[in-house]
Design an enzyme around this catalytic site. Structure first.
Site, mmCIF file in Angstrom:
data_model
loop_
_atom_site.group_PDB
_atom_site.id
_atom_site.type_symbol
_atom_site.label_atom_id
_atom_site.label_comp_id
_atom_site.label_asym_id
_atom_site.label_seq_id
_atom_site.Cartn_x
_atom_site.Cartn_y
_atom_site.Cartn_z
ATOM 1 N N ASP A 364 0.855 -1.175 0.000
ATOM 2 C CA ASP A 364 0.000 0.000 0.000
ATOM 3 C C ASP A 364 0.894 1.230 0.000
ATOM 4 O O ASP A 364 2.059 1.161 0.394
ATOM 5 C CB ASP A 364 -0.908 -0.026 1.238
ATOM 6 C CG ASP A 364 -2.007 1.009 1.167
ATOM 7 O OD1 ASP A 364 -2.246 1.535 0.071
ATOM 8 O OD2 ASP A 364 -2.626 1.286 2.199
ATOM 9 N N ASN A 730 23.491 -42.989 10.937
ATOM 10 C CA ASN A 730 22.553 -41.873 10.750
ATOM 11 C C ASN A 730 22.657 -40.853 11.871
ATOM 12 O O ASN A 730 22.583 -39.641 11.639
ATOM 13 C CB ASN A 730 21.114 -42.402 10.676
ATOM 14 C CG ASN A 730 20.819 -43.080 9.357
ATOM 15 O OD1 ASN A 730 21.548 -42.915 8.386
ATOM 16 N ND2 ASN A 730 19.756 -43.873 9.318
#
Length: 888
Positions: A364, A730
């Site tokens: 705006d 992992n």
């Protein structure tokens, strides 16, 4: 000054019982008929109210029956709900399922580690968003605190004006408004004197709007959105005073109508689209992996269900287990740094990634690019040439109007004129003030009567106002220092010249004066005639101090700016040009009214400014840009900006925005400084670069390992890795990857939008995953050759140890070589990733040789293996570096 009035004649206010029997719901004036289309008397009767105000009993009954005058607020999300909501992340949900399956088959180690990852991820995400919510709580401000309400103790008592909390207002109350007051509810004006209101928060208009009472709206009234005799909650009084009737409160106000309510949810954001696209591709592959492993081992090796733990471990190995943790930690760290040093509060953590991905920012104008006040651009004479004398006369009129009219608050136009005239050395005090007629919205001009130095017996009327109204009272014009008769041709020329100036985005304040014989009586409107036209003062919106630099910064970062405003097209285009943003083709919402979807997006792409936008127009344009594939941001601060804030990928507002806009935004700028947006965008791109780098590297490594394990499971007479070994590997790799949350990507990462494109990521992962799988398979050959040449003990334990070491070393190389691409040679400092890579490599080399190796069913490979492994890794590094240069 005369006062416009729409108050009906006297008479007793109907009793509450009679009003309810006759008219039912007192709020029917709002819900059953438009208050703007009724006469004042009809509206008062429908609301069972009167111009003297409600009685205390009536107000109490309505307050109990219809509730307090508060907008429907979003209830804060509790911390447990945020925690459970974090489970909606696809990878987190898949990990949870794999953990439950692992627990079901009594693979407790795998299950525990997976559940720890799930809990840590949810804790980080919910904790970060909870902190942002607490920060937002400190920014919430009430729309207004108290209001001047006219009420009576009972039917026979005189009305008394009291200050009451705005939440105690009810429909039918009569309130008083003055300069600086915030309008506490939707109201119909009963009386008004010189009333103007700021309603930029509702409509985007930068200038105050004149409001006046109307007893009977004209038949031609089409129910426009901005009727002059209604004021809405969220606007504020700029000048004048009024008595008004409350016609809507709480959830029935126009202010609350823009509130999304608890049932309205934001659509999928850029972050959701990117991560979910990758996630579901991997999830589909993961769901296929365990059945394939089971079937292949059952058919070729006869192992059947005994390989189920291994199949689950393979699926877990493909999962980027740390993605939720890395993403949340990276975003939370970036959001925390912005809140601490950048004056930016990120309410929704994924919005930080979305900021980095923005390639078009809609904003705006009023309150964002400009301030809510005017400044003088120049003053010109009737020829259009610069003339400081016009500004001098305007300053005389402004000064003595403010001094003599006893206005409760100065007018912003007068303040702008006085500020500008001071630079030219104008001295209004050199004149003696006699009288003043303040600005009247009906006649659109103001008059000051002064005595010029040395001219006793003569008074000078100084008039300023709208060009059409001032010219209509002029009979002469000053041209080239001499006065001449104002002909119709000259009048048309001046109007055309003024129209050209206005089309360029300037607001014009016409200035005229006239000499009169001195007199002692009061001056009135009939005296403002026979003026000499001097010229006009041109004003423009004051620019936000940092807006120009911020727009230039956005352009450098590849962000296209679109200005969507409710203001005049010329005013918006002028502000853009003054800030260095070329407006190009200026469109209005009416021109786009029949367009939607791709045609609307194409039209907006060609323009920079779209003016006369309503709240729905802004949201429609943002939605069309999103549908065309653009990642959109919206920056606004008013109620009329809320639908667009919710439609955009990321909604941004300043702290001074209205409360509902702050609630609906994803990011709040604590200071009204657009350069803070540049800092937020940079932080978002840093975070996005970190997340993208992590995804590419971990998915490439995981895919390579899974492909190698699938092949090895079919080639070897034993499992290539035990579930416990896969789990430990992992864990080591995942722990090392936490360093990415503290890494800073290369400067090139912030030069353009950081878009995470699923297809590009998967193509990258496929190439480097195959390279990693080739290195793993080469390791099998190296192991077999080393064992054969040394006649050392073979068996599964040696293969497990050798492959464990090679996996961690190749993963360390990928973390180091793929993390920054071509900019890696220029980065000499040792950072968290370097330390993590070193720790991972040392662990890979030492763990198979440590006392823990037998517990993991690993046995040290022969020394020749390490020499051959070094050759494989050197070749892999060369190949990896060559491929990285191509895909960097």
């Amino acid at each position: 000054m005369p006062e416009t009035t729409a108050t009906p004649g006297g008479g007793a206010t109907p009793s509450r019982a009679a009003a309810v029997r006759s008219h039912g719901d007192p709020r029917a004036g709002h819900g059953g008929a438009d208050p703007a289309r009724l006469t004042t008397l009809e509206l008062l009767r429908r609301l069972a109210a009167g111009p003297r105000g409600l009685t205390a009993e009536q107000a109490e009954e309505r307050l109990v029956r219809y509730g307090e005058n508060v907008a429907p607020a979003w209830r804060p999300v509790s911390w447990p709900r945020r925690f459970l909501g974090s489970l909606r992340d696809p990878f987190t949900a898949v990990l949870l399922c794999l953990g439950l399956v692992s627990a079901a088959i009594a693979s407790w180690g795998t299950a525990c580690v997976i559940m720890v990852l799930v809990v840590v991820s949810c804790l980080l995400r919910s904790g970060g968003e909870h902190q942002a919510g607490r920060a937002m709580a400190g920014l919430r401000e009430l729309v207004a605190t108290t209001a001047s309400v006219q009420r009576r103790a009972d039917d026979g008592a005189a009305p008394v004006v009291r200050e009451l909390p705005v939440d105690q207002l009810v429909v039918g109350d009569v309130i008083r408004l003055g300069p600086g007051d915030l309008v506490p509810a939707d109201v119909r004006l009963l009386r008004a004197t010189g009333l103007t209101v700021h309603q930029a928060a509702l409509t985007g208009e930068s200038a105050p709007v004149a409001k006046y009472a109307l007893d009977a709206p004209p038949a031609a009234d089409d129910g426009a959105a901005e009727p002059p005799h209604l004021c809405f909650q969220g606007s504020s009084v700029a000048s004048g005073s009024a008595t008004a009737l409350v016609v809507a409160t709480g959830a029935d106000t126009r202010f609350a109508a823009a509130h999304p309510g608890p049932a309205r949810r934001r659509t999928e954001s850029a972050f959701d689209r990117s991560v979910h696209g990758i996630a579901w591709t991997l999830i589909r592959f993961m769901l296929l992996t365990p059945p394939l492993v089971l079937l292949a081992n059952a058919a070729l090796r006869g192992r059947g269900l005994t390989t189920l733990p291994f199949a689950i471990a393979v699926a877990v190995g493909l999962t980027p287990e740390m993605l939720p943790v890395i993403v949340t930690a990276t975003l939370a760290r970036g959001a925390s740094a912005l809140a601490r040093t950048g004056g930016v509060i990120v309410k929704r953590l994924p919005a930080l990634h979305d900021l980095g991905a923005i390639d078009v920012l809609c904003l705006d104008k009023t309150g964002t690019l400009t301030q809510d006040r005017p400044v003088v651009a120049r003053s010109v004479d009737a020829r259009g040439a610069d003339d400081p004398d016009v500004l001098n006369w305007a300053s005389v009129g402004s000064f003595w109007t403010l001094e003599l009219a006893e206005l409760p608050a100065p007018d912003s136009l007068d303040e702008a004129v006085l500020d500008a005239s001071a630079a030219y050395g104008a001295d209004p005090l050199a004149y003696d003030g006699i009288a003043a007629l303040p600005f009247d919205p009906a006649h659109r001009l103001a008059t000051a009567v002064v005595r010029r130095p040395g001219r006793y017996g003569r008074h000078t009327l100084v008039v300023k106002g709208a060009v059409e109204d001032v010219l209509g009272r002029c009979g002469r014009v000053r041209l080239d220092g001499a006065e001449a008769e104002l002909t119709e041709g000259e009048r048309r020329r001046l109007l055309d010249l003024a129209a050209t100036e206005a089309a360029g985005g300037l607001r014009l304040l016409a200035v005229a004066h006239a000499e009169r014989p001195a007199r002692g009586g009061p001056y009135g409107e009939r005296d403002v005639r026979g003026l000499t036209f001097l010229g006009w003062v041109a004003l423009r919106d004051a620019l936000a101090p940092t807006a120009g630099a911020a727009l230039a910064g956005l352009a450098r970062r590849g962000v296209t700016v679109k200005v969507l405003t409710g203001d005049h097209p010329g005013t918006a285009a002028r502000a853009c040009r003054d800030l260095g943003l070329e407006p190009g083709e200026v469109l209005t919402a009416d021109q786009l009214g029949s367009l939607d979807g791709p045609p609307l997006a194409a039209a907006v792409e060609r323009a920079t400014v779209v003016a006369r936008c309503t709240a729905q127009d802004k949201a429609r344009i943002v939605a069309a840009l999103r549908a065309s594939g653009r990642t959109t941001g919206f920056l606004g601060d008013g109620v009329n900006d809320l639908p667009a804030l919710l439609t955009a990928d990321v909604g941004v507002c300043p702290r001074g925005a209205v409360a509902v806009a702050r609630e609906g935004a994803d990011v709040v700028l604590a200071d009204k400084d657009l350069t803070a947006l540049d800092r937020a965008l940079t932080a978002g791109r840093h975070s996005s670069g970190t997340i993208a780098g992590y995804l590419r590297i971990t998915l490439s490594s995981n895919l390579g390992n899974v492909l190698a394990m699938l092949a090895a499971g079919l080639l070897l007479p034993f499992l290539p890795m035990l579930p416990a070994q896969v789990l430990v590997q992992n864990l080591c790799f995942d722990a090392a990857q936490l360093a990415y949350a503290y890494d800073r990507p290369a400067p090139a990462a912030v030069s353009g939008p950081a878009v995470l494109r699923p297809r590009a990521v998967l193509r990258y992962v496929t190439v480097f995953g195959l390279l990693n799988a080739a290195a793993d398979l080469a390791t099998f050959g190296v192991l077999a050759l080393a064992v054969h040449l040394t006649d050392g003990p073979g068996g599964p334990a040696v293969f497990h140890a050798g492959w464990f070491t090679e996996n961690l070393l190749t993963q360390a190389m990928m973390m180091l070589l793929l993390r920054t691409g071509r900019s890696a040679p220029g980065r000499r400092t040792i950072g968290p990733v370097h330390l993590a890579v070193t720790a991972l490599a040392v662990l890979g080399l030492l763990l198979p040789l440590s006392p823990l190796a037998p517990a993991l069913d690993m046995s040290a490979p022969p020394p020749l293996y390490y020499a051959l492994l070094a050759a494989v890794l050197a070749l892999y590094a060369v190949t990896l570096t060559t491929a990285a240069r191509r895909y960097a």
